[in-house]
Structure formats: C-alpha cells, structure tokens
Design a protein around this motif. Structure first.
Motif, mmCIF file in Angstrom:
data_model
loop_
_atom_site.group_PDB
_atom_site.id
_atom_site.type_symbol
_atom_site.label_atom_id
_atom_site.label_comp_id
_atom_site.label_asym_id
_atom_site.label_seq_id
_atom_site.Cartn_x
_atom_site.Cartn_y
_atom_site.Cartn_z
ATOM 1 N N VAL A 104 0.843 -1.200 0.000
ATOM 2 C CA VAL A 104 0.000 0.000 0.000
ATOM 3 C C VAL A 104 0.879 1.250 0.000
ATOM 4 C CG1 VAL A 104 -1.656 1.337 1.381
ATOM 5 C CG2 VAL A 104 -1.995 -1.117 1.058
ATOM 6 N N GLN A 105 1.928 1.238 0.820
ATOM 7 C CA GLN A 105 2.838 2.389 0.891
ATOM 8 C C GLN A 105 3.496 2.608 -0.470
ATOM 9 O OE1 GLN A 105 2.082 3.777 3.587
ATOM 10 N NE2 GLN A 105 3.621 3.405 5.182
ATOM 11 N N GLY A 106 3.913 1.497 -1.102
ATOM 12 C CA GLY A 106 4.530 1.578 -2.431
ATOM 13 C C GLY A 106 3.586 2.198 -3.445
ATOM 14 N N GLU A 107 2.318 1.785 -3.409
ATOM 15 C CA GLU A 107 1.325 2.330 -4.336
ATOM 16 C C GLU A 107 1.115 3.830 -4.099
ATOM 17 O OE1 GLU A 107 -2.055 -0.188 -3.680
ATOM 18 O OE2 GLU A 107 -1.075 -1.892 -4.653
ATOM 19 N N LYS A 108 1.139 4.212 -2.803
ATOM 20 C CA LYS A 108 0.961 5.635 -2.475
ATOM 21 C C LYS A 108 2.142 6.463 -3.001
ATOM 22 C CE LYS A 108 -2.047 5.335 1.529
ATOM 23 N NZ LYS A 108 -2.114 5.323 2.986
ATOM 24 N N ILE A 109 3.316 5.887 -2.941
ATOM 25 C CA ILE A 109 4.502 6.603 -3.439
ATOM 26 C C ILE A 109 4.408 6.765 -4.965
ATOM 27 C CG2 ILE A 109 7.038 6.519 -3.649
ATOM 28 C CD1 ILE A 109 6.924 4.918 -0.923
ATOM 29 N N VAL A 110 3.920 5.695 -5.631
ATOM 30 C CA VAL A 110 3.743 5.767 -7.091
ATOM 31 C C VAL A 110 2.721 6.863 -7.437
ATOM 32 C CG1 VAL A 110 2.852 4.493 -9.103
ATOM 33 C CG2 VAL A 110 4.466 3.383 -7.555
ATOM 34 N N GLN A 111 1.641 6.932 -6.645
ATOM 35 C CA GLN A 111 0.639 7.994 -6.865
ATOM 36 C C GLN A 111 1.264 9.378 -6.658
ATOM 37 O OE1 GLN A 111 -2.492 6.953 -4.138
ATOM 38 N NE2 GLN A 111 -3.130 5.186 -5.342
ATOM 39 N N TYR A 112 2.128 9.447 -5.659
ATOM 40 C CA TYR A 112 2.816 10.716 -5.371
ATOM 41 C C TYR A 112 3.695 11.109 -6.564
ATOM 42 C CZ TYR A 112 6.219 13.870 -3.202
ATOM 43 O OH TYR A 112 7.031 14.931 -2.924
ATOM 44 N N ILE A 113 4.371 10.114 -7.149
ATOM 45 C CA ILE A 113 5.226 10.387 -8.321
ATOM 46 C C ILE A 113 4.362 10.921 -9.473
ATOM 47 C CG2 ILE A 113 6.693 9.286 -10.088
ATOM 48 C CD1 ILE A 113 7.640 7.364 -7.809
ATOM 49 N N ASP A 114 3.227 10.267 -9.694
ATOM 50 C CA ASP A 114 2.313 10.693 -10.766
ATOM 51 C C ASP A 114 1.836 12.130 -10.535
ATOM 52 O OD1 ASP A 114 2.354 8.482 -12.371
ATOM 53 O OD2 ASP A 114 0.751 7.438 -11.296
ATOM 54 N N ARG A 115 1.630 12.436 -9.273
ATOM 55 C CA ARG A 115 1.063 13.741 -8.927
ATOM 56 C C ARG A 115 2.125 14.857 -8.905
ATOM 57 N NH1 ARG A 115 -1.037 12.136 -4.308
ATOM 58 N NH2 ARG A 115 0.479 13.190 -2.996
ATOM 59 N N GLU A 116 3.273 14.553 -8.294
ATOM 60 C CA GLU A 116 4.260 15.594 -8.025
ATOM 61 C C GLU A 116 5.485 15.584 -8.964
ATOM 62 O OE1 GLU A 116 3.782 17.916 -5.663
ATOM 63 O OE2 GLU A 116 1.926 17.015 -4.940
ATOM 64 N N VAL A 117 5.889 14.416 -9.412
ATOM 65 C CA VAL A 117 7.156 14.337 -10.177
ATOM 66 C C VAL A 117 6.912 14.414 -11.681
ATOM 67 C CG1 VAL A 117 9.263 12.961 -10.529
ATOM 68 C CG2 VAL A 117 8.135 12.942 -8.304
ATOM 69 N N LYS A 118 5.737 13.953 -12.110
ATOM 70 C CA LYS A 118 5.437 13.884 -13.547
ATOM 71 C C LYS A 118 5.640 15.240 -14.244
ATOM 72 C CE LYS A 118 2.642 10.895 -16.205
ATOM 73 N NZ LYS A 118 2.107 9.610 -16.034
ATOM 74 N N VAL A 119 5.402 16.322 -13.530
ATOM 75 C CA VAL A 119 5.523 17.666 -14.127
ATOM 76 C C VAL A 119 6.955 17.970 -14.568
ATOM 77 C CG1 VAL A 119 3.524 18.724 -12.976
ATOM 78 C CG2 VAL A 119 5.740 18.668 -11.807
ATOM 79 N N TYR A 120 7.911 17.220 -14.009
ATOM 80 C CA TYR A 120 9.322 17.468 -14.363
ATOM 81 C C TYR A 120 9.807 16.556 -15.502
ATOM 82 C CZ TYR A 120 9.323 20.024 -9.974
ATOM 83 O OH TYR A 120 9.025 20.899 -8.982
ATOM 84 N N ASP A 121 8.897 15.740 -16.030
ATOM 85 C CA ASP A 121 9.284 14.797 -17.083
ATOM 86 C C ASP A 121 9.911 15.489 -18.299
ATOM 87 O OD1 ASP A 121 8.660 12.557 -15.738
ATOM 88 O OD2 ASP A 121 6.760 12.136 -16.747
ATOM 89 N N ASN A 122 9.352 16.684 -18.667
ATOM 90 C CA ASN A 122 9.864 17.378 -19.864
ATOM 91 C C ASN A 122 11.207 18.046 -19.598
ATOM 92 O OD1 ASN A 122 7.647 16.634 -21.370
ATOM 93 N ND2 ASN A 122 6.440 18.402 -20.671
ATOM 94 N N THR A 123 11.421 18.463 -18.386
ATOM 95 C CA THR A 123 12.667 19.190 -18.078
ATOM 96 C C THR A 123 13.801 18.264 -17.622
ATOM 97 O OG1 THR A 123 11.797 19.572 -15.870
ATOM 98 C CG2 THR A 123 11.546 21.369 -17.464
ATOM 99 N N CYS A 124 13.436 17.113 -17.085
ATOM 100 C CA CYS A 124 14.462 16.232 -16.534
ATOM 101 C C CYS A 124 14.574 14.949 -17.357
ATOM 102 C CB CYS A 124 14.114 15.930 -15.072
ATOM 103 S SG CYS A 124 15.424 15.097 -14.198
ATOM 104 N N ARG A 125 15.607 14.871 -18.158
ATOM 105 C CA ARG A 125 15.789 13.697 -19.021
ATOM 106 C C ARG A 125 16.666 12.664 -18.305
ATOM 107 N NH1 ARG A 125 19.692 12.459 -22.185
ATOM 108 N NH2 ARG A 125 19.298 10.808 -23.709
#
Lengths: 147, 91
Positions: A104-125
């Motif tokens: 469950v914790q792992g899934e929550k972290i994945v959701q956090y990545i989708d929510r917070e980290v995804k925005v940096y996908d274009n800038t961070c290769r």
C-alpha cells in the motif's frame, strides 16, 4: 524390563508375597510338624521366590517411574506443539499484515510520483547510462571494463 | 537339574533387558507464507524513459526489497521462537 511388560503385575506381587510367607514359615514356624518335615525345601524355594519377587518388584517400580516420565514428556511435547502453533499463527498474521502495508505504501509513493514528479518529465531527461546503471544494480552485474 | 537351573538363571538375567519407549519431538514445519521466494528486481527495457517512469521502477524495486526484508525478518523470528519452544521441552 520386557518380562514386566509380559508378566501380569499380580503374579509378581504373588511371587513376592509367597516368598515372604514361605521364608517366615521356613525360618520361624519350624516347630509346626508339617513345616518341620519340609523345612529345607521350603527355605530354599522361599528364598528363591523372595529374591525373584524383590527383583521383579524393583523392575515394576522402575517401569512405573519411567512411564511417569514418558507421560510428563508427552505432556511437554503437546504443550510445545500448541505453543508452536500459536507462534506460527502470530508470525503469519504479522507477515501478511506488514506485506500488505508495504504494498500500500509503495502504491501511495507511485501515486505521489504521478502527482508531483510527472511535471518534471519534460525538463528532466534520464540519460541512458543512468538506465544502464540501474539495470546493472537490479541484476547485480558489475559494469564491463572501460564502460 | 543343573540344566534347568541354568535356564532359569538365563531367563532371570535377560529379564533385565530394557524396552525403550521413545517420545518423539518434531521440529515444526515452517508456514507456507515464509516459503515464498523473493521477487526479482525490475529492470528498464525501454531506451527512452521519462523521469517519473524511471522513479516508479526504482520505487517498485524498493517495495520488493522491503517485502523480502520483511520475510527474512519473519524467518529469523520464527526460527528463534520455535527453537526456544523446542529446547524448553528437553530442559
């Protein structure tokens, strides 16, 4: 003693009592005419019976002592099995609960990545070497010489 | 007469031979949950991957590590506890 298992207990007591009675008769009641006539055979047979009786009585006492110890041991083993089953259940419950929590914790972290980290996908290769390093670490393979 | 006496003495002597009554104590079987193997770690097969996807793979691998670590800790606890119970019987 195997003979104790095979011979009924009352026969052992009978041999012992006959030995005592015979010995008393042979050594003390010698003044009685019938006994005085067979005094020596009565004395010999009685001593033999008494010896055998004492020997077998000792065997019975020893057997009873061991049987008691076996029963004690059986109770201890049964108690240990019960305790062991309880410990098994407790550990299984703990593992299942913790494994579920970890997932469950792992899934929550994945959701956090989708929510917070995804925005940096274009800038961070992610460079290819980073992927290679990750894959090597996952497979536990050391990098080849010169790479 | 002598032969009979010898036979009697022999029977008397071998009557002292013991018959053993063993009480067997078995070490318990491990629960099936503990026998599960640890999953292999994920690798990235795509050449171009975005940062968030890369991080997800890393996260999944950490989750796998924690799951496996939990299993190993449970194994150790199981063995320690079961050995304690097993040894108490023979004290």
């Amino acid at each position: 003693m195997w003979i104790i298992n095979w011979l009924p207990e009352f026969i052992v007591h009978l041999i012992f009592i006959t030995g005592i009675v015979g010995t008393i008769a042979g050594f003390v009641l010698g003044f009685i005419p019938f006994i005085s006539k067979y005094k020596l055979p009565i004395q010999i047979i009685s001593i033999l019976l008494l010896t055998l009786g004492v020997y077998l009585e000792g065997g019975i006492a020893e057997k009873n002592k061991w049987e008691l110890r076996v029963k004690e041991m059986e109770v201890k083993v049964a108690e240990a099995q019960a305790k062991s089953a309880v410990v098994n259940t407790e550990i299984v419950e703990k593992v299942v609960t913790q494994t579920r929590t970890i997932k469950v914790q792992g899934e929550k972290i994945v959701q956090y990545i989708d929510r917070e980290v995804k925005v940096y996908d274009n800038t961070c290769r992610v460079p290819d070497v980073a992927i290679q390093a990750h894959n090597m670490a996952a497979k536990n393979i050391a990098p080849q010489e010169g790479k | 007469m002598m032969k009979k006496l010898l036979l009697f003495c022999t029977v008397l002597l071998i009557s002292g031979c013991s018959t053993t009554v063993p009480v067997k104590q078995k070490f318990p079987e491990a629960p099936k949950v503990l026998l599960e193997k640890c999953e292999p770690l994920e690798t990235i097969d795509k050449p171009n991957i975005v940062f968030s996807e890369f991080l997800k793979v890393v996260t999944n691998n950490y989750t796998k590590y924690h799951t496996c670590s939990n299993l190993i800790n449970a194994w150790q606890e199981w063995y320690t506890e079961q050995k304690k119970i097993f040894d108490e019987v023979n004290k």
